[in-house]
Design an enzyme around this catalytic site. Structure first.
Site, PDB file in Angstrom:
ATOM      1  N   TYR A 190       0.852  -1.185   0.000  1.00 52.37           N
ATOM      2  CA  TYR A 190       0.000   0.000   0.000  1.00 52.37           C
ATOM      3  C   TYR A 190       0.889   1.237   0.000  1.00 52.37           C
ATOM      4  CZ  TYR A 190      -4.343   2.561   0.608  1.00 52.37           C
ATOM      5  OH  TYR A 190      -5.403   3.389   0.419  1.00 52.37           O
ATOM      6  N   LYS A 216     -19.976 -20.721 -10.407  1.00 50.93           N
ATOM      7  CA  LYS A 216     -19.263 -20.542 -11.681  1.00 50.93           C
ATOM      8  C   LYS A 216     -17.836 -20.066 -11.417  1.00 50.93           C
ATOM      9  CE  LYS A 216     -19.757 -20.841 -16.169  1.00 50.93           C
ATOM     10  NZ  LYS A 216     -20.836 -20.241 -16.928  1.00 50.93           N
TER      11      LYS A 216
END
Length: 763
Positions: free
Chosen positions: A40, A95
């Site tokens: 970060y 999925k």
């Protein structure tokens, strides 16, 4: 819902141990302050600036290149219809799971609360910069056509509506091969399409791309034959309208060569089937029940070539053969779209793969002696490990040749190796194991049938067709527990202490005494021991009243092993029984021996353990690459413990040259290919991926597998007994339901193998 999946089981699966089926995990180090500063602020600014200079750098510095959005509005979910975006989420998560396990693609499901085409399209366009591809799912027709068309035109990343194109691609591959077997030409065959939804339209378009002619095609919807003189036809239906003067499916089937069903169950009769042309091709793909049952169709005509959407019949048309690999190839070349050339390349790759010699791993998984291209094998099986190395490269090449690839592949051999490596971190071997067991389920006796977890496992293996359970225990307790978990099947229950079992128990005691009377066992001793379930269960297997045995859930391992060694004994030619654990790890399946039996085996015993482990690994469809472990490398220590391992390796090289094995080796050298190659290039294992570890003693093996299981949450199957005369397998104390199910599948496959050997010896 399948009759073998209960409502409560499905709900618990999705809810526990945490809700949902997918999660996000870090791919970089994050243990130190420096790591976080790189992940970060302030380190993250550098890739941001690089991407600001060139948006294509997002593929270099972020997950975009392996990230697919699975997007729906929940208007056509499975067979449930318009159930809304929230209710569709479990399907979309499912999925995403399939994307991951079949092609290592990260999928994020996104459910949109809109039925407005413009809002849907604009929303997807707005979020598209996040993703490398868009998989549209469960959107009702005709909106699905317009949504996909616009997104393909307006986005520069691959977009595919799998409901349309997945079935089309798989069935087209099957059709090409079926036509070849039937000796028919796609340009001249008459085709009947039952159904006019998104999948039916896409299938028909793709068949036409391969040469099918419009004048030979008849499509039907719920109102009958779609004719040009019918009013109110949509653009898609008008595209396939016929000018033939027929109205019904029965009329359309006369003399037709191909029937493709994407509609509802049981609409095709035997009479319709008999009216078709010689060597008819029937793809009855309605789920869960086809337009005509497989058995009925096969009985009606001997010359039929048939496919369905079901896994319990040959030639299953399953979308999982397509979408994971098509997106894999598209992402890997940064394709700007999935075009017709790419879809046709996938079709050809699938069709060609079915004509090649099938790996033994696939034969084993499906319980076949040898799968060959023919009427019962016109498309590859979903568990075929070659799919990821064949379909994505074909799709990637087509993308490059059609000019839509932004990052062309230069080294195809390296690319295929990378694709195969992606298969290393999933649980395919467990699915293969279960699938093989289902091909010929055996009678497995559960010696502790009145324990809830054992009973739950017995319920699963019964419902899934893995085994035919026999339950030992207190009948009233078992029946009460069965009622509690809604286990209503007609299962054999035996209580060895019940008066009804006296005759059977006495018979077993006589048999047992006959074999042990010269070992200090009296008839009274035998009768007493046969009151114990493990002795009773072992005699059931010995006498052919059961094919295999599972025990050990509630008793210590040594307590259960003792009667098995005493009653069942070793297989012919085996000097010592051993135990192996199969660990499902991030690098793939690993076989570890000996984890439970032999405390300090000799060199020859180690060699025999390695040989038995190799045989069992092949039973799982894995070619063993074996490292014999020690604290030393190739004679670096003269200590007797290290020399023992070296002597075992030498014995194996002399007597079993076909086994790929080497050592003695330290574990880091065994597991690190590059390290072994650089330091010991002469080793038979240099440059290879080791998948089998033989430990020098019980301490090291048992400690290692249990540490792997607890520290890394690696799934374990075992200990699997090696060298027993009959299929008996002993659980770890307090094994989980899933572990019991897996061990039952092992027992079934073990029984299948022993049955084959017995038949071969009698032939």
């Amino acid at each position: 819902m399948s009759k073998n999946i209960r409502r409560r089981e499905a709900l618990v699966y999705h809810a526990k141990p945490q809700p949902g089926k997918i999660k996000i995990v870090p791919t970089k180090r994050y243990s130190t302050q420096r790591d976080l500063a790189l992940a970060y602020s302030p380190g993250v600014a550098e890739p941001c600036l690089e991407i600001a200079k060139d948006k294509e750098n997002a593929y270099k510095y972020t997950t975009k290149g392996n990230l697919v959005a699975i997007i729906t509005n929940g208007t056509a979910v499975l067979g449930l219809g318009d159930i809304g975006p929230e209710a569709s989420k479990p399907v979309m998560e499912g999925k995403a799971l399939l994307f991951k396990i079949f092609s290592d693609i990260d999928g994020i499901d996104i459910e949109l609360d809109t039925k407005d085409i413009d809002r849907f399209v604009e929303t997807v366009k707005t979020i598209a910069p996040t993703f490398g591809g868009i998989n549209l799912e469960d959107i009702k027709a005709p909106e699905a056509f317009e949504i996909e068309r616009r997104l393909k035109e307006e986005l520069d990343i691959p977009v595919m509506h799998d409901d349309q194109h997945g079935t089309a691609i798989i069935s087209a591959a099957a059709l090409l091969n079926a036509l070849e077997l039937a000796e028919k030409n796609i340009e001249s065959v008459k085709i009947v399409i039952s159904g006019a939804g998104a999948a039916a339209v896409s299938c028909t378009r793709l068949y036409k791309a391969f040469g099918a002619r419009s004048e030979n095609i008849v499509m039907l919807d719920s109102k009958g034959v779609i004719r040009k003189d019918r009013d109110g036809l949509s653009a898609e239906k008008l595209e396939f309208a016929t000018d033939r003067k027929i109205d019904t499916l029965e009329e359309a089937m006369v003399d037709c060569d191909v029937f493709v069903g994407l509609s509802i169950a049981d609409i095709v009769s035997v009479e319709m089937l008999k009216a078709m042309a010689p060597n008819p091709i029937v793809f009855a793909m309605a789920n869960p029940n086809p337009e005509i049952s497989y058995d009925l169709a096969m009985d009606a005509r001997e010359d039929i070539i048939m496919a369905t959407g079901r896994s319990d019949h040959p030639n299953m048309v399953n979308n999982v053969l397509g979408f994971p690999f098509i997106f894999r190839g598209a992402l890997d070349v940064r394709a700007t779209k999935i075009n017709e050339e790419m879809k046709m390349a996938a079709v050809k790759a699938l069709a060609d793969l079915a004509k090649e010699a099938v790996p033994e791993q696939v034969n084993i998984a499906y319980g076949e002696t040898k799968l060959n291209f023919g009427r019962d094998y016109i498309i590859p099986k979903p568990f075929d490990p070659r799919l990821i190395a064949r379909v994505p490269p074909a799709v990637a090449r087509a993308a490059m040749e059609s000019g839509v690839a932004k990052a062309p592949i230069e080294d195809w051999s390296k690319y295929e190796d990378e694709l195969l490596q992606r298969l290393g971190n999933d649980n395919k071997i467990v699915r293969l194991l279960h699938n093989r067991a289902k091909t010929n389920p055996k009678r497995i006796v559960f010696a502790e049938g009145d324990h809830l977890d054992v009973l739950k496992a017995a319920q699963i293996v019964h419902d899934d067709g893995i085994a035919k359970p026999i339950l030992l225990g207190r009948r009233e307790v078992i029946l009460e527990l069965m009622k509690e978990i809604d286990f209503e099947a007609d299962i054999e229950i035996i209580d060895p202490k019940d008066e009804k079992c006296i005759a059977k128990k006495d018979h077993y005691a006589e048999k047992y005494w006959a074999t042990r009377k010269r070992h200090g066992v009296t008839l009274y001793d035998a009768q007493t021991k046969l009151r114990e379930r493990n002795y009773f269960a072992a005699m059931m297997v010995n006498e052919g009243d059961a094919d295999g045995l599972i025990s050990g859930y509630s008793r210590s391992y040594p307590t259960v092993v003792r009667p098995m060694l005493e009653l069942i004994g070793k297989a012919p030619g085996v000097s010592k029984v051993a135990a192996m654990n199969l660990m499902i790890t991030q690098r793939g399946p690993m076989f570890l021996s000996d984890t439970s039996i032999n405390i300090d085996p000799t060199a020859k015993e180690l060699a025999k353990i390695a040989q038995m482990t190799a045989t069992t690994a092949r039973m799982f469809g894995v070619e063993p690459v074996i490292a014999m472990l020690s604290y030393a490398n190739f004679g670096s220590s003269k200590d007797i413990r290290a020399n023992k391992v070296g002597e075992a390796v030498a014995y194996l090289h002399r007597h079993y040259p076909e086994i790929l094995v080497d050592g003695e080796l330290q574990s880091d050298f065994a597991l690190n290919r590059e390290l072994l190659q650089s330091k010991f290039p002469f080793s038979k294992l240099a440059g290879l991926k080791v998948n089998t570890l033989i430990f020098p003693n019980l301490d090291s093996a048992n400690i290692t597998y249990k540490m792997m299981k607890e520290l890394y949450e690696a799934d374990s199957i075992g200990p699997i007994l090696l060298g027993m005369n009959k299929p008996v397998h002993i659980l770890q104390l307090g094994a989980a339901v899933e572990e019991i199910v897996n061990m039952t599948a092992v027992a079934v496959v073990d029984a299948q193998e022993k049955e084959k050997k017995q038949k071969a010896s009698q032939a």
